[in-house]
Scaffold this motif. Structure first.
Motif, PDB file in Angstrom:
ATOM      1  N   UNK A 119       0.807  -1.014   0.050  1.00 33.51           N
ATOM      2  CA  UNK A 119       0.073   0.097   0.026  1.00 33.51           C
ATOM      3  C   UNK A 119       0.899   1.124   0.002  1.00 33.51           C
ATOM      4  N   UNK A 120       0.525   2.040  -1.199  1.00 33.89           N
ATOM      5  CA  UNK A 120       1.184   3.589  -1.031  1.00 33.89           C
ATOM      6  C   UNK A 120       0.133   4.503  -0.710  1.00 33.89           C
ATOM      7  N   UNK A 121       0.662   5.438   0.273  1.00 32.68           N
ATOM      8  CA  UNK A 121      -0.498   6.417   0.687  1.00 32.68           C
ATOM      9  C   UNK A 121       0.006   7.629   0.507  1.00 32.68           C
ATOM     10  N   UNK A 122      -0.444   8.671  -0.301  1.00 33.29           N
ATOM     11  CA  UNK A 122      -0.480  10.198  -0.433  1.00 33.29           C
ATOM     12  C   UNK A 122      -1.160  10.784   0.327  1.00 33.29           C
ATOM     13  N   UNK A 123      -0.681  11.681   1.435  1.00 35.70           N
ATOM     14  CA  UNK A 123      -1.320  12.259   2.332  1.00 35.70           C
ATOM     15  C   UNK A 123      -1.377  13.711   2.147  1.00 35.70           C
ATOM     16  N   UNK A 124      -2.397  14.446   2.041  1.00 36.83           N
ATOM     17  CA  UNK A 124      -2.554  15.836   2.129  1.00 36.83           C
ATOM     18  C   UNK A 124      -4.069  16.223   2.697  1.00 36.83           C
ATOM     19  N   UNK A 125      -4.098  16.028   4.110  1.00 37.43           N
ATOM     20  CA  UNK A 125      -5.353  15.957   4.917  1.00 37.43           C
ATOM     21  C   UNK A 125      -5.239  17.094   6.054  1.00 37.43           C
ATOM     22  N   UNK A 126      -6.405  17.995   5.914  1.00 32.13           N
ATOM     23  CA  UNK A 126      -6.338  19.024   7.053  1.00 32.13           C
ATOM     24  C   UNK A 126      -7.328  18.733   8.131  1.00 32.13           C
ATOM     25  N   UNK A 127      -7.893  17.666   8.309  1.00 28.83           N
ATOM     26  CA  UNK A 127      -8.452  17.006   9.449  1.00 28.83           C
ATOM     27  C   UNK A 127      -9.817  16.202   8.854  1.00 28.83           C
ATOM     28  N   UNK A 128     -10.411  15.895  10.075  1.00 31.73           N
ATOM     29  CA  UNK A 128     -11.728  15.379   9.902  1.00 31.73           C
ATOM     30  C   UNK A 128     -12.828  16.285   9.666  1.00 31.73           C
ATOM     31  N   UNK A 129     -13.967  16.008   8.777  1.00 32.57           N
ATOM     32  CA  UNK A 129     -15.047  17.066   8.606  1.00 32.57           C
ATOM     33  C   UNK A 129     -15.749  17.253   9.751  1.00 32.57           C
ATOM     34  N   UNK A 130     -15.937  18.513  10.299  1.00 28.81           N
ATOM     35  CA  UNK A 130     -16.422  19.162  11.461  1.00 28.81           C
ATOM     36  C   UNK A 130     -17.921  19.096  10.968  1.00 28.81           C
ATOM     37  N   UNK A 131     -18.761  19.126  12.127  1.00 28.53           N
ATOM     38  CA  UNK A 131     -20.216  19.325  12.000  1.00 28.53           C
ATOM     39  C   UNK A 131     -20.910  18.387  12.767  1.00 28.53           C
ATOM     40  N   UNK A 132     -22.357  18.611  13.111  1.00 27.38           N
ATOM     41  CA  UNK A 132     -23.097  17.640  13.937  1.00 27.38           C
ATOM     42  C   UNK A 132     -23.586  16.568  13.076  1.00 27.38           C
ATOM     43  N   UNK A 133     -23.776  16.802  11.671  1.00 27.19           N
ATOM     44  CA  UNK A 133     -24.250  15.611  10.954  1.00 27.19           C
ATOM     45  C   UNK A 133     -23.080  14.495  11.050  1.00 27.19           C
ATOM     46  N   UNK A 134     -21.724  14.972  10.964  1.00 29.34           N
ATOM     47  CA  UNK A 134     -20.766  13.867  11.080  1.00 29.34           C
ATOM     48  C   UNK A 134     -20.804  13.292  12.411  1.00 29.34           C
ATOM     49  N   UNK A 135     -20.830  14.190  13.684  1.00 35.85           N
ATOM     50  CA  UNK A 135     -20.717  13.701  14.921  1.00 35.85           C
ATOM     51  C   UNK A 135     -21.853  12.659  15.016  1.00 35.85           C
ATOM     52  N   UNK A 136     -23.263  12.896  14.729  1.00 35.38           N
ATOM     53  CA  UNK A 136     -24.309  11.984  15.055  1.00 35.38           C
ATOM     54  C   UNK A 136     -24.323  10.855  14.118  1.00 35.38           C
TER      55      UNK A 136
END
Length: 272
Positions: A119-136
């Protein structure tokens, strides 16, 4: 086509990945990658370009391209041998991880591990998507699936951080902490808890806008580069973008006989 898809796969989980003849030099230098990252941190670029310029003959077979397009998964070859590729896509939702992209990538990592595909992984990630929809919806649990998949995978794992690698999202993208074998960073990489502006707004909340700008510049000077992480051993080496293919090819050669077993147990308890 389905025929192309099967051409990347081994006959079964014990035969090893198929090898196809290639005239693409393993140490091909790609100078255009040195200017792939835009000058502004908020400007997107197409991660497909990096993938196609890294794999043999620019031949990349993407899987599920229209579902959760903020993460790219698919198959390519390096020196004629199949590799699985996972990459954040800055063109879609700035490349953040959310519930769907975490599940998409996690299932792909498990698939590669099942068939002994590196597995080769290319990373450019600012974080997890915020918001209540994702939390719930259970972002913690679904994000943990990707973390679990990478942590348990015993195949060769090579990671390239191109730009942002922030917080928990950095951790789950095949970081050294999840038994990544070779973790490289471009000079443009930023490995930190979060972006400079957000961090300063939290740490120095009472300061004026001008004072915050000074602190932001200080934070960027200190953390908006891969060298702090490298000094702590989280990165094996800072590499030139143009030599990405060469470094991945060398890494895969080193890891070809990688032998790693997880502790014996009746079964694991994946976060379902």
């Amino acid at each position: 086509s389905v025929r192309d898809f099967f051409d990347y796969l081994p006959e079964n989980n014990r035969t090893g990945v198929p090898e196809r003849p290639t005239e693409d030099a393993w140490d091909r230098i790609e100078p255009s990658l040195d200017t792939l990252i835009p000058p502004s941190a908020n400007q997107p670029y197409d991660m497909h370009e990096l993938i196609r310029k890294t794999v043999d003959e620019g031949d990349f077979f993407e899987v599920q391209p229209t579902h959760a397009a903020n993460v790219i998964i698919g198959f390519g070859r390096i020196e004629g041998r199949t590799v699985g590729i996972v990459a954040n896509q800055p063109m879609v939702l700035a490349g953040v991880l959310d519930i769907n992209s975490s599940k998409k990538a996690a299932r792909f990592v498990r698939f590669c591990d099942a068939f002994d595909i590196p597995i080769v992984t290319f990373v450019d990630v600012p974080g997890f998507l915020p918001g209540t929809a994702q939390e719930y919806g259970g972002i913690i649990k679904h994000g943990a699936k990707l973390l679990f998949a990478y942590a348990e995978a015993t195949v060769p794992k090579i990671t390239i951080i191109t730009r942002k690698a922030y917080g928990g999202a950095y951790d789950v993208m095949a970081s050294k902490h999840l038994r990544g074998d070779l973790n490289y960073a471009w000079p443009t990489a930023e490995i930190a808890v979060m972006g400079a502006k957000g961090a300063v707004e939290i740490i120095f909340r009472g300061l004026s806008t001008e004072e915050q700008a000074v602190k932001t510049a200080e934070y960027e000077d200190r953390f908006a580069n891969p060298f702090v992480a490298a000094s702590k051993g989280f990165i094996d080496e800072v590499i030139y973008p143009h030599s990405t293919r060469k470094r991945i090819a060398l890494g895969l050669r080193k890891l070809r006989n990688k032998a790693l077993e997880n502790p014996w147990k009746k079964h694991d308890n994946i976060p379902l």
